[in-house]
Write an enzyme that holds these catalytic residues in place. Structure first.
Site, mmCIF file in Angstrom:
data_model
loop_
_atom_site.group_PDB
_atom_site.id
_atom_site.type_symbol
_atom_site.label_atom_id
_atom_site.label_comp_id
_atom_site.label_asym_id
_atom_site.label_seq_id
_atom_site.Cartn_x
_atom_site.Cartn_y
_atom_site.Cartn_z
ATOM 1 N N ASP A 1 17.880 36.764 9.266
ATOM 2 C CA ASP A 1 16.996 36.867 10.436
ATOM 3 C C ASP A 1 16.013 35.685 10.475
ATOM 4 O O ASP A 1 15.408 35.424 11.511
ATOM 5 C CB ASP A 1 16.167 38.159 10.339
ATOM 6 C CG ASP A 1 16.587 39.215 11.344
ATOM 7 O OD1 ASP A 1 17.116 38.831 12.400
ATOM 8 O OD2 ASP A 1 16.378 40.402 11.058
ATOM 9 N N GLN B 1 16.612 46.119 11.090
ATOM 10 C CA GLN B 1 16.307 46.086 12.524
ATOM 11 C C GLN B 1 14.841 46.442 12.776
ATOM 12 O O GLN B 1 14.326 47.417 12.229
ATOM 13 C CB GLN B 1 17.246 47.067 13.259
ATOM 14 C CG GLN B 1 17.158 47.010 14.763
ATOM 15 C CD GLN B 1 17.618 45.677 15.359
ATOM 16 O OE1 GLN B 1 18.525 45.028 14.846
ATOM 17 N NE2 GLN B 1 16.973 45.246 16.430
ATOM 18 N N LYS C 1 25.932 44.420 16.725
ATOM 19 C CA LYS C 1 25.981 43.520 15.566
ATOM 20 C C LYS C 1 27.176 43.880 14.681
ATOM 21 O O LYS C 1 27.940 43.013 14.261
ATOM 22 C CB LYS C 1 24.667 43.591 14.781
ATOM 23 C CG LYS C 1 23.528 42.852 15.469
ATOM 24 C CD LYS C 1 22.154 43.149 14.891
ATOM 25 C CE LYS C 1 21.094 42.457 15.768
ATOM 26 N NZ LYS C 1 19.709 42.764 15.389
HETATM 27 N N1 GUN Z 1 14.340 43.395 16.944
HETATM 28 C C1 GUN Z 1 14.332 42.611 18.041
HETATM 29 N N2 GUN Z 1 14.870 41.401 17.771
HETATM 30 C C2 GUN Z 1 15.221 41.423 16.469
HETATM 31 C C3 GUN Z 1 15.846 40.482 15.617
HETATM 32 O O1 GUN Z 1 16.161 39.349 15.980
HETATM 33 N N3 GUN Z 1 16.061 40.895 14.344
HETATM 34 C C4 GUN Z 1 15.700 42.121 13.899
HETATM 35 N N4 GUN Z 1 15.923 42.417 12.631
HETATM 36 N N5 GUN Z 1 15.126 43.025 14.668
HETATM 37 C C5 GUN Z 1 14.889 42.676 15.948
#
Ligand code: GUN
Length: 297
Positions: free
Chosen positions: A120, A97, A53
Site C-alpha cells: 500500500d 483495508q 482485489k
Molecule cells: N481504503 C481506501 N483506499 C485504500 C487503499 O488504497 N488501501 C487500503 N488499504 N485501504 C484503502
C-alpha cells in the site's frame, strides 16, 4: 470543446495483460507472488474493494490470502496476524483495508506491517522514501494517477498541478510524486484543502487538476482553466437524481463531470477512471515485492 475521456478501464486492462505475462514468467522461475488482504468489519465499500482485489489477483495468477474479521475483532489479534504474515514467505504483500473500526489504532497497524511487504506504500519508511525520491512501493491511487498521465500522453514537466485534498492516501503522496525531479514528474505543485482561502483562484490556473476531496461534484467546470487535464479520484455514492432509474444510488466523483468535460481537454470519468487503476497498481506492487523477495530485482 468537449474533453477526451481517459479510460482507466482501458489503461488498466492493458497493464493487466502485461502483468499476466510477467507473473507467468515468474512462475517459470518458481516464484508465485502472494498478497494477503485483511478486512475488519462490514463497511460495504470496503467489502467491494476487497472482493475486487482478490478477484484481480486470481485473474493475474497472483495467490491471494483473504482474512475477513468481525467489527469487534480485537486490535491485538490483528497485530498478531500481521506478525504472522510478516514472517510467512508465501506472502509478498500485506494489505489491511482502511478505514479500520474505531477501537483499532490505524497508525499502530500500518507501522506493524513489514515495510518490505507494504504494497500500500503507507508505512512511514515508504512514505519517507517517496519524499526523498527513492521509493520502493508507491501508494496505489496516486501511482495510478501518474500512470494515467503518462499513458494519456500528458506532459507534467513544468506544468501547474493543483491537487485538491491533503489526505495521506491520495493528496499528499500524489503531490510529492509530481514534484520529484524525475521523468513523469517535474511539476509545480499546489495543494488545496479545507482552509484554502480562494479555491477557485488555484483551480483556475491548473494545467492538471487532481480532485481527491471526497465531496460529490464540488469541482465545477466554471472553476477550471480551459484545456486543463482533470483527474477525478473521488468515489461518492449519492441518491440517484433520476427517480425512474432502477438503481436508487449513483456513483459520482469530486468533479461535476457534465460541466467539466465542456472546459477540460482530457478528463477521467467516475466510475471507470482511477478506480480500476488503483487495484492495478496494487498488483504491480505485489509483483515487485515478489521479485525483490526472490532476489530478482
Ligand atoms: N481504503 C481506501 N483506499 C485504500 C487503499 O488504497 N488501501 C487500503 N488499504 N485501504 C484503502
Amino acid at each position: 470543446m468537449t474533453a477526451e475521456i481517459i479510460s482507466g478501464n482501458e489503461i488498466a486492462a492493458q497493464m493487466r495483460e502485461e502483468m499476466k505475462k510477467e507473473v507467468a514468467e515468474l512462475k517459470e522461475k518458481g516464484v508465485t507472488p502472494g498478497l494477503a488482504v485483511v478486512l475488519v468489519g462490514e463497511d460495504p465499500a470496503s467489502q467491494v474493494y476487497v472482493k475486487n482485489k482478490v478477484k484481480t489477483c486470481g485473474e493475474l495468477g497472483i495467490t491471494s490470502f483473504e482474512y475477513r474479521k468481525p467489527m469487534d475483532w480485537p486490535e491485538e489479534e490483528l497485530l498478531k496476524l500481521i506478525d504472522e504474515l510478516n514472517k510467512d514467505p508465501k506472502v509478498n504483500g500485506i494489505l489491511v483495508q482502511l478505514p479500520l473500526p474505531k477501537h483499532i489504532n490505524e497508525e499502530k497497524v500500518l507501522y506493524a506491517i513489514d515495510a518490505e511487504k507494504d504494497v500500500d506504500g503507507f508505512h512511514p519508511v515508504n512514505v519517507g522514501r517517496l519524499m526523498i525520491g527513492d521509493a520502493k512501493y508507491l501508494p496505489c491511487t496516486p501511482h495510478g494517477c501518474i500512470e494515467v498521465l503518462k499513458r494519456a500522453g500528458v506532459e507534467t514537466s513544468g506544468a501547474e498541478v493543483v491537487v485538491v485534498g491533503r489526505s495521506n492516501i491520495v493528496g499528499k503522496p500524489v503531490a510529492m510524486m509530481l514534484v520529484q525531479k524525475a521523468a513523469g514528474a517535474n511539476a509545480t505543485v499546489t495543494i488545496c484543502h479545507t482552509r484554502t482561502k480562494d479555491m477557485e483562484f488555484h483551480t483556475k490556473r491548473a494545467d492538471i487538476l487532481i480532485a481527491a476531496v471526497g465531496v460529490p461534484e464540488v469541482i465545477k467546470g466554471s472553476m477550471l482553466k480551459p484545456g486543463a487535464v482533470v483527474l477525478d479520484v473521488g468515489v461518492n455514492r449519492i441518491p440517484n437524481p433520476d427517480p425512474n432509474a432502477e438503481k436508487k444510488t449513483k456513483l459520482v466523483g469530486d468533479v461535476e463531470f457534465a460541466s467539466a468535460k465542456e472546459v477540460a481537454s482530457k478528463i477521467t470519468p467516475v466510475p471507470g477512471g482511477l478506480g480500476p487503476m488503483t487495484i492495478t497498481m496494487l498488483m504491480k506492487n505485489t509483483i515487485t515485492a515478489a521479485k525483490v523477495h526472490a532476489g530478482i530485482e
